[in-house]
Scaffold this motif. Sequence first.
Motif, PDB file in Angstrom:
ATOM      1  N   ASN A  79       0.818  -1.204   0.000  1.00 35.61           N
ATOM      2  CA  ASN A  79       0.000   0.000   0.000  1.00 35.61           C
ATOM      3  C   ASN A  79       0.857   1.262   0.000  1.00 35.61           C
ATOM      4  N   GLU A  80       2.031   1.174   0.589  1.00 31.96           N
ATOM      5  CA  GLU A  80       2.940   2.331   0.589  1.00 31.96           C
ATOM      6  C   GLU A  80       3.545   2.548  -0.799  1.00 31.96           C
ATOM      7  N   MET A  81       3.852   1.452  -1.491  1.00 35.00           N
ATOM      8  CA  MET A  81       4.299   1.599  -2.885  1.00 35.00           C
ATOM      9  C   MET A  81       3.196   2.216  -3.738  1.00 35.00           C
ATOM     10  N   ALA A  82       1.955   1.738  -3.556  1.00 40.41           N
ATOM     11  CA  ALA A  82       0.841   2.229  -4.360  1.00 40.41           C
ATOM     12  C   ALA A  82       0.631   3.724  -4.162  1.00 40.41           C
ATOM     13  N   VAL A  83       0.714   4.184  -2.909  1.00 41.82           N
ATOM     14  CA  VAL A  83       0.557   5.621  -2.650  1.00 41.82           C
ATOM     15  C   VAL A  83       1.709   6.398  -3.281  1.00 41.82           C
ATOM     16  N   GLY A  84       2.912   5.880  -3.192  1.00 40.79           N
ATOM     17  CA  GLY A  84       4.045   6.555  -3.832  1.00 40.79           C
ATOM     18  C   GLY A  84       3.861   6.691  -5.329  1.00 40.79           C
ATOM     19  N   ILE A  85       3.358   5.634  -5.967  1.00 45.30           N
ATOM     20  CA  ILE A  85       3.092   5.687  -7.409  1.00 45.30           C
ATOM     21  C   ILE A  85       2.023   6.728  -7.721  1.00 45.30           C
ATOM     22  N   LEU A  86       0.976   6.777  -6.898  1.00 46.06           N
ATOM     23  CA  LEU A  86      -0.073   7.787  -7.078  1.00 46.06           C
ATOM     24  C   LEU A  86       0.506   9.196  -6.974  1.00 46.06           C
ATOM     25  N   LEU A  87       1.312   9.423  -5.935  1.00 43.48           N
ATOM     26  CA  LEU A  87       1.871  10.766  -5.727  1.00 43.48           C
ATOM     27  C   LEU A  87       2.781  11.180  -6.872  1.00 43.48           C
ATOM     28  N   ARG A  88       3.555  10.229  -7.368  1.00 44.09           N
ATOM     29  CA  ARG A  88       4.527  10.587  -8.413  1.00 44.09           C
ATOM     30  C   ARG A  88       3.903  10.656  -9.806  1.00 44.09           C
ATOM     31  N   TYR A  89       3.182   9.592 -10.190  1.00 49.14           N
ATOM     32  CA  TYR A  89       2.751   9.483 -11.584  1.00 49.14           C
ATOM     33  C   TYR A  89       1.403  10.121 -11.858  1.00 49.14           C
ATOM     34  N   LEU A  91      -0.236  12.535  -9.385  1.00 51.46           N
ATOM     35  CA  LEU A  91      -0.208  13.911  -8.880  1.00 51.46           C
ATOM     36  C   LEU A  91       1.057  14.657  -9.276  1.00 51.46           C
ATOM     37  N   ARG A  92       1.985  13.961  -9.912  1.00 53.05           N
ATOM     38  CA  ARG A  92       3.197  14.575 -10.496  1.00 53.05           C
ATOM     39  C   ARG A  92       4.078  15.234  -9.447  1.00 53.05           C
ATOM     40  N   MET A  93       4.147  14.653  -8.282  1.00 50.65           N
ATOM     41  CA  MET A  93       5.041  15.179  -7.250  1.00 50.65           C
ATOM     42  C   MET A  93       6.462  14.693  -7.511  1.00 50.65           C
ATOM     43  N   PRO A  94       7.466  15.538  -7.253  1.00 52.81           N
ATOM     44  CA  PRO A  94       8.861  15.175  -7.549  1.00 52.81           C
ATOM     45  C   PRO A  94       9.414  14.173  -6.525  1.00 52.81           C
ATOM     46  N   LEU A  95       9.187  12.879  -6.808  1.00 56.36           N
ATOM     47  CA  LEU A  95       9.593  11.817  -5.889  1.00 56.36           C
ATOM     48  C   LEU A  95      10.402  10.755  -6.619  1.00 56.36           C
ATOM     49  N   LYS A  96      11.336  10.164  -5.932  1.00 56.59           N
ATOM     50  CA  LYS A  96      11.987   8.922  -6.344  1.00 56.59           C
ATOM     51  C   LYS A  96      11.453   7.818  -5.435  1.00 56.59           C
ATOM     52  N   LEU A  97      11.146   6.670  -6.006  1.00 54.40           N
ATOM     53  CA  LEU A  97      10.474   5.606  -5.263  1.00 54.40           C
ATOM     54  C   LEU A  97      11.445   4.472  -4.936  1.00 54.40           C
ATOM     55  N   LEU A  98      11.470   4.110  -3.654  1.00 52.71           N
ATOM     56  CA  LEU A  98      12.338   3.045  -3.151  1.00 52.71           C
ATOM     57  C   LEU A  98      11.476   2.046  -2.386  1.00 52.71           C
ATOM     58  N   PHE A  99      11.741   0.765  -2.597  1.00 52.24           N
ATOM     59  CA  PHE A  99      11.008  -0.286  -1.889  1.00 52.24           C
ATOM     60  C   PHE A  99      11.991  -1.233  -1.213  1.00 52.24           C
ATOM     61  N   THR A 100      11.723  -1.558   0.051  1.00 51.84           N
ATOM     62  CA  THR A 100      12.471  -2.587   0.755  1.00 51.84           C
ATOM     63  C   THR A 100      11.605  -3.830   0.857  1.00 51.84           C
ATOM     64  N   SER A 101      12.121  -4.955   0.358  1.00 48.96           N
ATOM     65  CA  SER A 101      11.387  -6.210   0.347  1.00 48.96           C
ATOM     66  C   SER A 101      11.998  -7.194   1.334  1.00 48.96           C
ATOM     67  N   ALA A 102      11.163  -7.709   2.248  1.00 49.12           N
ATOM     68  CA  ALA A 102      11.602  -8.748   3.174  1.00 49.12           C
ATOM     69  C   ALA A 102      10.923 -10.078   2.887  1.00 49.12           C
ATOM     70  N   ALA A 103      10.024 -10.115   1.902  1.00 54.90           N
ATOM     71  CA  ALA A 103       9.206 -11.302   1.649  1.00 54.90           C
ATOM     72  C   ALA A 103      10.063 -12.488   1.215  1.00 54.90           C
ATOM     73  N   GLN A 104       9.709 -13.654   1.732  1.00 54.94           N
ATOM     74  CA  GLN A 104      10.417 -14.895   1.405  1.00 54.94           C
ATOM     75  C   GLN A 104       9.486 -15.796   0.591  1.00 54.94           C
ATOM     76  N   ARG A 105       8.881 -15.242  -0.437  1.00 57.18           N
ATOM     77  CA  ARG A 105       7.923 -15.995  -1.249  1.00 57.18           C
ATOM     78  C   ARG A 105       7.806 -15.332  -2.619  1.00 57.18           C
ATOM     79  N   ARG A 106       7.194 -16.054  -3.522  1.00 54.89           N
ATOM     80  CA  ARG A 106       6.951 -15.479  -4.842  1.00 54.89           C
ATOM     81  C   ARG A 106       5.935 -14.342  -4.724  1.00 54.89           C
ATOM     82  N   HIS A 107       6.218 -13.256  -5.397  1.00 55.83           N
ATOM     83  CA  HIS A 107       5.332 -12.104  -5.328  1.00 55.83           C
ATOM     84  C   HIS A 107       4.144 -12.284  -6.264  1.00 55.83           C
TER      85      HIS A 107
END
Length: 352
Positions: A79-89, A91-107
């Motif tokens: 959900n945090e990635m999704a909001v970041g995508i909304l804000l950047r793409y 609402l056109r806010m000047p953001l760079k998007l970073l994700f930290t993944s801890a999942a031990q499974r297929r996405h």
Amino acid sequence: MPDIRDVEIIAPNFKRRLSGVTSTIVQLIPCQIRLGMRIATLGPGLPDGLAKLTWPQILGLWRPPARRRHRVWHARRNNEMAVGILLRYVLRMPLKLLFTSAAQRRHTAYTKWLIRRMDAVIATSDRSGSFLEVPHTVIQHGVDLSIFHPPETADDGIAATGLPGRYLVGCFGRVRHQKGTDLFVQAMIELLPQHPEWTAVVSGRVTAEHTAFGEKLKADVAGAGLTDRILFLGEVPDIKVWYRRLTLYVAPSRNEGFGLTPLEAMASRTAVVASDAGAYAELIADGETGSVVAAGDGEALTRAIAPYIADPALAIAHGENALCHVRANFALEKEAKAIGAVYDRLLGDNSG
């Protein structure tokens, strides 16, 4: 409340209840600020005193920070990635998007879609990185050595608890099947009758849906006549002091994201027996700081614990090794600096 004009990195936390991700954010942000990073978080369920933005301040993201052309949005959940995508793409806010993944499974396909839109990705372990299909940087979690440390006072010993025996073995975390609490309890039922100098403690919350599971464990202990030597503490006010009271810590999870408890125990000079769930196998030096067994294998877990119960001097020696190991490889500052290097690359990237 931070001034939005000074904030260069935002670490959202969109989960109200405490989780491993929330704990990571709470520990990291003060350390990152001490290292000079201009970072703040956003969202519910966070302690007072943490650098937090308010929701109205999000409107200020249309303007870049005072010293940069954009900010970094550091997501750790879908959900945090999704909001970041909304804000950047959108609402056109000047953001760079970073994700930290801890999942031990297929996405899932949806998660993969989100990840492909990130400017950079961090994996918290080699195993979690193996499930990613994009370039990524592996940065393992660290532990705050000023908070998790060896015993210093009389309160840090077993005598302060009033419990019987000379040595404590513990298992901490939510009491549920996923965490393998039952595997720990069964190991204790088998081992403790031959070793009266040891007492076992279980600490962690039992949520409503796992009440029957927790009650069965207590019934098993009572049936074995060990209610005075296998104690269920529930949630304790300060788990840190309990780590210091232990001679051996057991992390028997069947399934885990990363799993910080072995690091917290080792930083407290406590040897660790763990399953190979999450990143546990990457944290423990098998045969030197503890032992690692296959997740879900109760017999293997019992066999791995047995030498330490039989020889407390071995547990103490491996606890000393564990402390050196964590200090050399898993200090929180090391994690913060490695993440800071990723931030610097993104903040210095003027594309997009």
